[in-house]
Scaffold this motif. Structure first.
Motif, PDB file in Angstrom:
ATOM      1  N   THR A 190       9.960  -1.439  -9.045  1.00  0.00           N
ATOM      2  CA  THR A 190       9.103  -2.551  -9.510  1.00  0.00           C
ATOM      3  C   THR A 190       7.869  -2.538  -8.625  1.00  0.00           C
ATOM      4  O   THR A 190       7.821  -1.823  -7.619  1.00  0.00           O
ATOM      5  N   VAL A 216       5.907  -3.975  -5.823  1.00  0.00           N
ATOM      6  CA  VAL A 216       6.313  -4.844  -4.701  1.00  0.00           C
ATOM      7  C   VAL A 216       5.101  -5.126  -3.831  1.00  0.00           C
ATOM      8  O   VAL A 216       4.358  -4.194  -3.482  1.00  0.00           O
ATOM      9  N   ASN A 217       4.909  -6.405  -3.494  1.00  0.00           N
ATOM     10  CA  ASN A 217       3.824  -6.774  -2.586  1.00  0.00           C
ATOM     11  C   ASN A 217       4.393  -6.749  -1.165  1.00  0.00           C
ATOM     12  O   ASN A 217       5.044  -7.688  -0.707  1.00  0.00           O
ATOM     13  N   VAL A 222       6.198  -9.489   1.461  1.00  0.00           N
ATOM     14  CA  VAL A 222       7.544  -9.272   2.028  1.00  0.00           C
ATOM     15  C   VAL A 222       7.488  -9.395   3.547  1.00  0.00           C
ATOM     16  O   VAL A 222       8.323 -10.054   4.179  1.00  0.00           O
ATOM     17  N   ASP A 278      11.830  -0.088  -4.830  1.00  0.00           N
ATOM     18  CA  ASP A 278      12.954  -1.018  -5.003  1.00  0.00           C
ATOM     19  C   ASP A 278      12.743  -2.194  -4.036  1.00  0.00           C
ATOM     20  O   ASP A 278      12.723  -2.011  -2.808  1.00  0.00           O
ATOM     21  N   GLU A 279      12.570  -3.397  -4.570  1.00  0.00           N
ATOM     22  CA  GLU A 279      12.147  -4.531  -3.749  1.00  0.00           C
ATOM     23  C   GLU A 279      13.173  -4.852  -2.654  1.00  0.00           C
ATOM     24  O   GLU A 279      12.819  -5.042  -1.488  1.00  0.00           O
ATOM     25  N   ARG A 303      12.481  -4.501   1.261  1.00  0.00           N
ATOM     26  CA  ARG A 303      12.623  -5.708   2.094  1.00  0.00           C
ATOM     27  C   ARG A 303      13.488  -5.360   3.321  1.00  0.00           C
ATOM     28  O   ARG A 303      13.153  -5.711   4.448  1.00  0.00           O
ATOM     29  N   LYS A 348       1.675  -8.372 -12.515  1.00  0.00           N
ATOM     30  CA  LYS A 348       3.049  -7.953 -12.778  1.00  0.00           C
ATOM     31  C   LYS A 348       3.321  -7.723 -14.252  1.00  0.00           C
ATOM     32  O   LYS A 348       4.156  -6.923 -14.622  1.00  0.00           O
TER      33      LYS A 348
END
Lengths: 282, 436
Positions: B274, B276-277, B281, B311-312, B316, B430
């Protein structure tokens, strides 16, 4: 009386028989002036000699003269029986040996006369005979009537003796004259009408025409029997009446159409021309 | 199947060989034919030139004497008798065409030669003759057919014998080698599958053990804590110390099991891409990390708008491990500073970094720190399980990237990582996101 009549009749019959025998056994000579090579002339006159031989029941032999003067001498001195000669040669013959008996003259395309033409290139600035002064002039053969003698007479009449020409030459034949003028090597030239017509489309222009002259002729010697002369003359005059015989004439000249009667006066104008030239030469 | 591949390979070799040979022969044939053609053309031109030379020699004298008729008759006779002559032209000095003969002959190859008749540097006549040499073309066509047939025959025979030799000397051993290679590949593939299966089993076994260990461990820590609280007045200091040690060891072990489970989970699970910012994070992580060191005043510099595809949850975890480490090892610094950002946005793959000014370490241990359970400090100095950087390494690898470190003792450390090829996006709505 009856004896006398019988003896006269017998004599007449014998004489006639003798004459016919003598004609049949006689060998005649036909002399031709050397206007072409001997081989070509033999080939050209062979059909005529054969024809005349068969109709007159005599043997006619062809003889090609060594040169023009020899030819004149042969007939003049009666060393040949028949001579085929050009108009100028005939005038010369009469002048040197006196008149001879004439058989026939040639008719070309129905005409027994012919003309010559003084030609210039199509784009030439020369428009009169007088303008030929100081130009280059081409003649054919020195002995030729139309490519030398008559044109030279015409030049003389236009007050241009050959000494007033810039340059002149004898190129041998009429065609060479036409081609020399066309190629620009000469400014003018003299040719017979036939050659002029042949090269007219390639860029020749007629500046002046010569007077009409009588064509070539057959002359017989003084010793030939008159009956035979008469027979020959008749056969020659009637030659063209049979279609197949035209080939005999065409063998001599492609455009020849008949043999027609001839008399000495037909050559009078030429005689005058030649006399004028003689005078000039003297 | 393998036999077929070998057969196809051999067939292709033969075809390539024959085609090359054929091309070579065609080139050689074409060269030879061209040579032959040129030679024949030169000879033909010489022949025409010689004829023309004779004609000019003959014409020279008559032209000088203005006997054009002789020249004309000679040239006309030549044209009539010479069947090869297509056209003949004789042009006088003033451009008058003395002879103009053009025969109605179709020619596929004609040669024209011109020659001048000159006298005292003056061109009197130019004669041009064109002769038909179609026979040369016909001859070359015939020769080319013969040559092609012979060449093909030679190629076939030579090709056949070479193929026999090749098959005996090279292709057969090659075929055997290929057979061996294919066999080896098959064994390798089989072993690889076995290994993969073993790994899966091992991971699953580890996961089960770790998972099963948590329950008794929880009992140990819980009961040791209850015992301490309920019987603190009955126990002496030494006994209380023992209970604390049991509790601390249990807690450490619990953390260790949690970390092992995390590492195992990352290895097993597929990457769910996805947008991801990473900036966001990182800021989220900082919020809770601050609470762990309430007495330390950290300075954070987080680059804005760092968007990546990845992959968020994994990312993370990656940032959590790196920033936690940075905080941990710089917490004792007088003015701890943590930075996160992108080294250069224009290069692909983009290189991200997490930098601190903490204790740092000797670079000779750089490789070791990414292996599980490997630690450079004692627990008394800095607590930890030694799983964090191994997890980071696993996450970057799952994203087709890598991680490395630059450090110097007492001068801090910088961890760099990439996440595979991707154009670095600064801000992508998004809604427009498409994940393959």
């Amino acid at each position: 009386m009856i004896k006398k009549v019988l003896s006269k009749l017998t004599l007449t019959i014998l004489c006639s028989f003798y004459l016919s025998i003598s004609h049949a056994n006689e060998t005649l000579t036909l002399s031709i002036h050397p206007y072409k090579s001997a081989t070509i002339l033999h080939k050209a006159f062979e059909p005529l000699t054969q024809y005349l031989s068969s109709v007159t029941k005599t043997t006619i032999q062809l003889q090609i003269a060594k040169d023009y003067q020899s030819h004149i001498d042969l007939i003049g001195k009666d060393k040949v029986d028949i001579a085929y000669m050009g108009p100028a040669s005939y005038v010369q013959l009469v002048k040197e040996y006196g008149k001879k008996r004439l058989l026939t003259r040639l008719a070309i395309n129905g005409k027994p006369t012919f003309k010559g033409v003084i030609v210039v290139p199509l784009k030439s600035k020369i428009t009169t005979l007088q303008m030929l002064k100081n130009t280059r002039f081409a003649f054919g053969n020195a002995a030729s009537t139309m490519s030398h003698l008559v044109p030279r007479y015409m030049l003389l009449k236009a007050k241009i003796p050959i000494s007033k020409l810039k340059k002149y030459a004898f190129l041998g034949n009429h065609e060479n004259v036409a081609l020399a003028v066309l190629s620009g090597n000469y400014d003018a030239g003299a040719v017979k009408e036939e050659i002029y017509f042949k090269y007219q489309s390639q860029g020749l222009r007629a500046l002046a025409e010569t007077p009409s002259l009588s064509e070539h002729l057959f002359v017989v010697n003084n010793n030939l029997h008159s009956n035979l002369v008469k027979k020959l003359k008749n056969e020659m005059l009637n030659l063209h009446s049979i279609k197949e015989n035209i080939l005999i004439l065409q063998s001599i000249k492609k455009t020849a159409s008949a043999l027609v009667s001839v008399k000495d006066s037909d050559y009078e104008n030429l005689r005058n021309i030649l006399e004028t030239l003689d005078t000039e030469n003297k | 199947m393998d036999q077929k591949i070998v057969y196809r390979t051999n067939r292709n070799i033969v075809i390539a060989f024959v085609v090359t040979l054929l091309l070579l022969i065609i080139i050689v044939d074409a060269f030879l034919l061209n040579q032959q053609y040129t030679k024949m053309q030169v000879l033909a031109k010489d022949r025409t030139t010689q004829k023309l030379q004779l004609a000019t020699n003959f014409s020279y004298e008559p032209i000088l004497k203005h006997d054009y008729v002789s020249v004309k008759r000679f040239l006309e006779k030549w044209a009539n008798n010479d069947e090869m002559l297509i056209s003949l032209h004789a042009i006088m000095e003033n451009g008058f065409t003395l002879v103009d003969i053009s025969k109605d002959i179709e020619s596929t190859n004609s040669i024209t030669v011109s020659k001048d008749i000159t006298h005292e540097n003056k061109v009197l006549l130019t004669i041009s003759a064109t002769e038909d040499y179609s026979e040369i073309n016909d001859s070359i066509t015939d020769d080319s057919i013969i040559l092609f047939v012979i060449s093909t025959l030679i190629v076939s025979i030579v090709g056949y014998f070479l193929w026999l030799v090749l098959r005996r000397t090279a292709i057969k051993p090659l075929q055997l080698a290929i057979d061996d290679l294919i066999q080896s590949e098959k064994i390798l593939e089989k072993r690889s599958k076995q290994l993969e299966l073993s790994n899966q089993e091992l991971e699953s076994y580890s996961y089960s053990i770790a998972h099963d260990l948590r329950t008794p461990l929880r009992s140990i820590t819980s009961f040791s804590q209850i015992l301490k609280e309920d019987s603190s007045n009955k126990l002496n200091e030494e006994e209380i110390d023992y209970l604390d040690r049991i509790y601390n060891a249990g807690t450490f072990m619990s953390q260790l099991i949690y970390d092992i489970l995390e590492l195992s989970k990352i290895s097993r699970e597929e990457v769910n891409y996805t947008l991801v910012n990473l900036s966001q994070v990182a800021n989220d992580i900082l919020l809770y990390l601050k609470n762990l060191w309430p007495n330390v005043k950290f300075t954070f510099e987080i680059e804005d708008n760092v968007f990546v595809l990845g992959d968020e949850a994994s990312l993370r975890s990656l940032l959590d491990n790196l920033i936690s480490n940075a905080c941990k090892f710089s917490s004792k610094s007088p003015s701890p500073k943590i930075e996160f950002g992108v080294q250069n946005r224009s290069i692909n793959p983009p290189v991200f970094y997490v930098k601190d000014n903490g204790t740092g370490f000797n670079l000779k241990y750089a490789e070791k720190i990414f292996t599980p359970f490997h630690r450079l400090h004692k627990n008394s100095q800095y607590d930890g399980t030694g799983i964090g950087l191994a997890t980071v390494k696993r996450i970057t690898e799952k994203h087709h990237g890598k991680v490395w470190v630059e450090s110097e003792e007492n001068k801090g450390a910088t961890f760099f990582f990439t996440l595979g090829n991707q154009a670095l996006e600064t801000s992508i709505p998004k809604k427009e996101l498409e994940i393959n």
